[in-house]
Scaffold this active site. Structure first.
Site, PDB file in Angstrom:
ATOM      1  N   GLU A 154      14.327  16.318  62.183  1.00  0.00           N
ATOM      2  CA  GLU A 154      13.121  15.573  62.571  1.00  0.00           C
ATOM      3  C   GLU A 154      13.048  15.222  64.054  1.00  0.00           C
ATOM      4  O   GLU A 154      12.856  14.063  64.422  1.00  0.00           O
ATOM      5  CB  GLU A 154      13.022  14.302  61.706  1.00  0.00           C
ATOM      6  CG  GLU A 154      12.955  14.627  60.233  1.00  0.00           C
ATOM      7  CD  GLU A 154      12.949  13.405  59.317  1.00  0.00           C
ATOM      8  OE1 GLU A 154      12.772  12.282  59.806  1.00  0.00           O
ATOM      9  OE2 GLU A 154      13.117  13.595  58.094  1.00  0.00           O
ATOM     10  N   ASN A 196      15.714  21.101  60.693  1.00  0.00           N
ATOM     11  CA  ASN A 196      15.031  20.614  59.486  1.00  0.00           C
ATOM     12  C   ASN A 196      13.955  19.607  59.868  1.00  0.00           C
ATOM     13  O   ASN A 196      14.199  18.708  60.680  1.00  0.00           O
ATOM     14  CB  ASN A 196      16.089  19.937  58.598  1.00  0.00           C
ATOM     15  CG  ASN A 196      15.588  19.582  57.215  1.00  0.00           C
ATOM     16  OD1 ASN A 196      15.009  20.424  56.528  1.00  0.00           O
ATOM     17  ND2 ASN A 196      15.810  18.336  56.798  1.00  0.00           N
ATOM     18  N   HIS A 232       7.807  17.376  51.565  1.00  0.00           N
ATOM     19  CA  HIS A 232       7.434  16.161  50.834  1.00  0.00           C
ATOM     20  C   HIS A 232       5.913  16.216  50.703  1.00  0.00           C
ATOM     21  O   HIS A 232       5.196  15.900  51.652  1.00  0.00           O
ATOM     22  CB  HIS A 232       7.860  14.911  51.613  1.00  0.00           C
ATOM     23  CG  HIS A 232       9.352  14.792  51.758  1.00  0.00           C
ATOM     24  ND1 HIS A 232      10.189  14.590  50.693  1.00  0.00           N
ATOM     25  CD2 HIS A 232      10.156  14.856  52.852  1.00  0.00           C
ATOM     26  CE1 HIS A 232      11.435  14.520  51.112  1.00  0.00           C
ATOM     27  NE2 HIS A 232      11.447  14.685  52.422  1.00  0.00           N
ATOM     28  N   GLU A 259      13.735  19.561  50.904  1.00  0.00           N
ATOM     29  CA  GLU A 259      13.634  18.202  50.346  1.00  0.00           C
ATOM     30  C   GLU A 259      12.408  18.074  49.447  1.00  0.00           C
ATOM     31  O   GLU A 259      11.702  17.059  49.467  1.00  0.00           O
ATOM     32  CB  GLU A 259      13.559  17.159  51.480  1.00  0.00           C
ATOM     33  CG  GLU A 259      14.743  17.227  52.441  1.00  0.00           C
ATOM     34  CD  GLU A 259      14.708  16.154  53.527  1.00  0.00           C
ATOM     35  OE1 GLU A 259      13.941  15.177  53.395  1.00  0.00           O
ATOM     36  OE2 GLU A 259      15.465  16.291  54.502  1.00  0.00           O
ATOM     37  N   ASP A 261       9.588  17.342  47.040  1.00  0.00           N
ATOM     38  CA  ASP A 261       9.090  16.418  46.010  1.00  0.00           C
ATOM     39  C   ASP A 261       7.579  16.379  46.150  1.00  0.00           C
ATOM     40  O   ASP A 261       7.046  16.529  47.247  1.00  0.00           O
ATOM     41  CB  ASP A 261       9.735  15.018  46.078  1.00  0.00           C
ATOM     42  CG  ASP A 261       9.760  14.395  47.455  1.00  0.00           C
ATOM     43  OD1 ASP A 261       8.962  14.798  48.327  1.00  0.00           O
ATOM     44  OD2 ASP A 261      10.573  13.483  47.670  1.00  0.00           O
TER      45      ASP A 261
HETATM   46  O1  G3I Z   1      23.230   1.463  50.101  1.00  0.00           O
HETATM   47  C1  G3I Z   1      22.515   0.383  50.727  1.00  0.00           C
HETATM   48  C2  G3I Z   1      22.685  -0.886  49.930  1.00  0.00           C
HETATM   49  O2  G3I Z   1      24.051  -1.249  49.948  1.00  0.00           O
HETATM   50  C3  G3I Z   1      21.825  -1.969  50.568  1.00  0.00           C
HETATM   51  O3  G3I Z   1      21.888  -3.097  49.805  1.00  0.00           O
HETATM   52  C4  G3I Z   1      20.390  -1.487  50.636  1.00  0.00           C
HETATM   53  C5  G3I Z   1      19.502  -2.526  51.329  1.00  0.00           C
HETATM   54  O4  G3I Z   1      18.531  -1.928  52.147  1.00  0.00           O
HETATM   55  O5  G3I Z   1      20.325  -0.306  51.379  1.00  0.00           O
HETATM   56  C6  G3I Z   1      21.066   0.753  50.815  1.00  0.00           C
HETATM   57  O6  G3I Z   1      20.933   1.877  51.635  1.00  0.00           O
HETATM   58  C7  G3I Z   1      19.713   2.553  51.592  1.00  0.00           C
HETATM   59  C8  G3I Z   1      19.979   4.012  51.256  1.00  0.00           C
HETATM   60  O7  G3I Z   1      18.795   4.749  51.303  1.00  0.00           O
HETATM   61  C9  G3I Z   1      20.619   4.192  49.898  1.00  0.00           C
HETATM   62  O8  G3I Z   1      19.731   3.790  48.914  1.00  0.00           O
HETATM   63  C10 G3I Z   1      19.042   2.453  52.940  1.00  0.00           C
HETATM   64  O9  G3I Z   1      18.665   1.123  53.194  1.00  0.00           O
HETATM   65  C11 G3I Z   1      17.831   3.340  52.968  1.00  0.00           C
HETATM   66  O10 G3I Z   1      17.299   3.361  54.304  1.00  0.00           O
HETATM   67  C12 G3I Z   1      18.192   4.753  52.586  1.00  0.00           C
HETATM   68  O11 G3I Z   1      17.027   5.524  52.526  1.00  0.00           O
HETATM   69  C13 G3I Z   1      17.204   6.898  52.654  1.00  0.00           C
HETATM   70  C14 G3I Z   1      16.375   7.419  53.807  1.00  0.00           C
HETATM   71  O12 G3I Z   1      16.465   8.821  53.868  1.00  0.00           O
HETATM   72  C15 G3I Z   1      16.877   6.887  55.142  1.00  0.00           C
HETATM   73  O13 G3I Z   1      18.160   7.376  55.405  1.00  0.00           O
HETATM   74  C16 G3I Z   1      16.760   7.554  51.357  1.00  0.00           C
HETATM   75  O14 G3I Z   1      17.679   7.199  50.319  1.00  0.00           O
HETATM   76  C17 G3I Z   1      16.740   9.067  51.521  1.00  0.00           C
HETATM   77  O15 G3I Z   1      16.148   9.645  50.385  1.00  0.00           O
HETATM   78  C18 G3I Z   1      15.920   9.437  52.744  1.00  0.00           C
HETATM   79  O16 G3I Z   1      15.984  10.846  52.901  1.00  0.00           O
HETATM   80  C19 G3I Z   1      15.246  11.357  54.003  1.00  0.00           C
HETATM   81  C20 G3I Z   1      16.005  12.527  54.547  1.00  0.00           C
HETATM   82  O17 G3I Z   1      17.308  12.161  54.884  1.00  0.00           O
HETATM   83  C21 G3I Z   1      15.297  13.136  55.760  1.00  0.00           C
HETATM   84  N1  G3I Z   1      13.933  13.460  55.448  1.00  0.00           N
HETATM   85  C22 G3I Z   1      13.148  12.378  54.862  1.00  0.00           C
HETATM   86  C23 G3I Z   1      13.843  11.831  53.632  1.00  0.00           C
HETATM   87  C24 G3I Z   1      13.007  10.773  52.974  1.00  0.00           C
HETATM   88  O18 G3I Z   1      12.871   9.654  53.819  1.00  0.00           O
END
Ligand code: G3I
Length: 443
Positions: A154, A196, A232, A259, A261
């Site tokens: 990105e 990506n 997406h 990715e 969905d």
């Molecule tokens: O694990 C912690 C937890 O301990 C905490 O309590 C909670 C509170 O916010 O956060 C948890 O972590 C989160 C994590 O996902 C696991 O669930 C993060 O805040 C959250 O920001 C994170 O979101 C991820 C996001 O990327 C940002 O990294 C999503 O799961 C993930 O699906 C998403 O994936 C991205 C790709 O990497 C890149 N392209 C877009 C895609 C969708 O946004």
């Protein structure tokens, strides 16, 4: 330096010839098997914390043969303090993949989001050197275990500029992306290296910006092997989805749906259209959905995946499977780019009704072997390749084959090979490949 060796090259099969598939063979009954029949993979994003859920792993191991860690290989996860690397969760996912014959997509070495706090506060040459150290160290840790890395994620701006997104990474200098690709290649010469992004699924200003970068990289020898299209989607893919994949493929790179969905009422048709587009592009290597069940999705409430919250197959699943089992081109994806093979020798193990040949991508400490099984003057219905693994070599994963010691046997969908046609299987290993002499027998 990476050493690419082609062993036992075999003549007589025209370049780009079809991978032979069982004509009239049973259509695949899982996403992974059906994709493999077309020489492709079907993957999903996985969260390490869910690997203890048996419904989750049941679907994962039945349906998917490629895994992307959803968050566990990101910068904040792997280098929470500068210079202190933490691989526990990501290693757990890699171990699961290796135990279940699944391959790995690495995601993501550099991304302006999910930077650890210490990096967010950095800039200039200190940040640049921290970035490159991160790329080298993480790609080095997983050397030999990753099919493809999202080296940079990105980095392009939304909207009509077609230019780069502003970030502290970008402000270290416009060459940060190529520097990252070079560092990744040096650290893991066997991994395909991808750029990506999202909103690049149709032909638009952003995807054209990426296209121009890839074209420039290819012309200057910057090591890039693949482009990931996140996809997406909020309904049907854009009408020029396939044309967009194709224009990137025409630059000589592999394309991957990374990715996927899809929300909306025409979800099933939309999934089918994405699959068909990939199958129509010979360099489209595979599709990854961003999660397994709707309840696993980051798009809370949109139900954009192939399984419902109870793990049941949705209509979108059936449409996806049917599309995978429909018509489609044979895959032809370019190998990891340069340097070219340095040696080759004729021959190959000719046996009862078939010939087996091995081609290798060897790097310092590991290799990927692709074994081609070519039928003789009659069609064959099953085959076994005898291929002893040299001492010091450990096989870490294999695909399109069942292995028992030195015997590598067809799986259900690739036993039947028409006269003169071929099918391929492969494996990844640590150690040095030498003296790999396959012998083939068929029935
Ligand atoms: O694990 C912690 C937890 O301990 C905490 O309590 C909670 C509170 O916010 O956060 C948890 O972590 C989160 C994590 O996902 C696991 O669930 C993060 O805040 C959250 O920001 C994170 O979101 C991820 C996001 O990327 C940002 O990294 C999503 O799961 C993930 O699906 C998403 O994936 C991205 C790709 O990497 C890149 N392209 C877009 C895609 C969708 O946004």
């Amino acid at each position: 330096m990476r050493l690419a060796v082609t062993l036992a090259a075999v003549s007589a099969v025209a370049a780009g010839a079809a991978v032979a598939l069982a004509s009239g063979a049973q259509a695949g009954s899982t996403l992974g098997a059906s994709a493999a029949e077309k020489g492709r993979y079907f993957g999903t994003a996985v969260a390490a914390g869910k690997l203890s859920n048996s419904q989750y792993t049941g679907i994962l191991d039945r349906e998917f043969n490629m895994i992307t860690p959803e968050n566990e290989m990101k910068w904040d996860a792997t280098e929470p303090s500068q210079g202190q690397f933490r691989y526990t969760s990501a290693d757990q996912i890699v171990a699961h993949a290796q135990a279940h014959g699944q391959r790995m997509r690495g995601h993501a070495l550099l991304w302006y989001q999910q930077e650890p706090g210490w990096a967010q506060n950095m800039s200039g040459s200190a940040l640049r050197s921290a970035m490159m150290n991160h790329v080298s160290t993480v790609a080095g840790h997983y050397k030999g275990k990753i099919y493809a890395w999202d080296v940079v994620n990105e980095a392009f701006a939304d909207g009509n500029s077609g230019g780069r997104r502003d970030s502290n990474l970008q402000r270290t200098g416009n060459d940060w992306i190529e520097a990252a690709f070079r560092a990744a290649r040096a650290a893991d010469p066997g991994a395909k290296l991808c750029y990506n992004d999202y909103n690049t699924d149709g032909i638009n200003a952003k995807s054209t910006g990426v296209y121009n970068m890839v074209k420039d990289f290819r012309s200057r020898g910057v090591p890039i092997d693949c482009v990931g299209f996140q996809s997406h989607l909020g309904g049907l893919p854009p009408s020029d989805y396939q044309a967009n994949l194709q224009r990137f493929a025409d630059l000589g790179v592999e394309v991957q749906i990374t990715e996927l969905d899809i929300s909306g009422s025409n979800q099933a048709t939309a999934y089918a259209n994405v699959v068909k587009a990939c199958l129509n592009v010979s360099r489209c290597a595979g599709i990854t959905t961003w999660g397994i069940r709707d309840s696993d999705s980051w798009r809370t409430g949109e139900n954009p995946l192939l399984f419902d919250a109870n793990g049941n197959k949705k209509a979108a699943y059936t449409a996806t499977l049917n599309a995978l089992n429909g018509p489609g081109s044979t895959v032809s994806t370019p190998p990891v780019s340069s340097p070219p093979p340095v040696s080759s020798s004729p021959g190959g193990g000719t046996g009862n009704g078939c010939t087996a040949t091995v081609s290798l991508n060897q790097w310092d400490g590991g290799f990927v072997a692709t074994v081609r099984v070519t039928a003789g003057s009659s069609a064959i219905n099953s085959w076994t390749v005898t291929l002893p693994v040299p001492s010091g070599v450990t096989v870490t994963g294999s695909w399109n084959v069942t292995r028992s010691g030195n015997s590598w046997t067809n799986v259900s969908y690739n036993g039947h090979v028409e006269a003169g046609q071929y099918t391929e299987f492969g494996f990844q290993a640590t150690g040095t490949a030498s003296g790999l002499n396959p012998a083939c027998s068929a029935a």
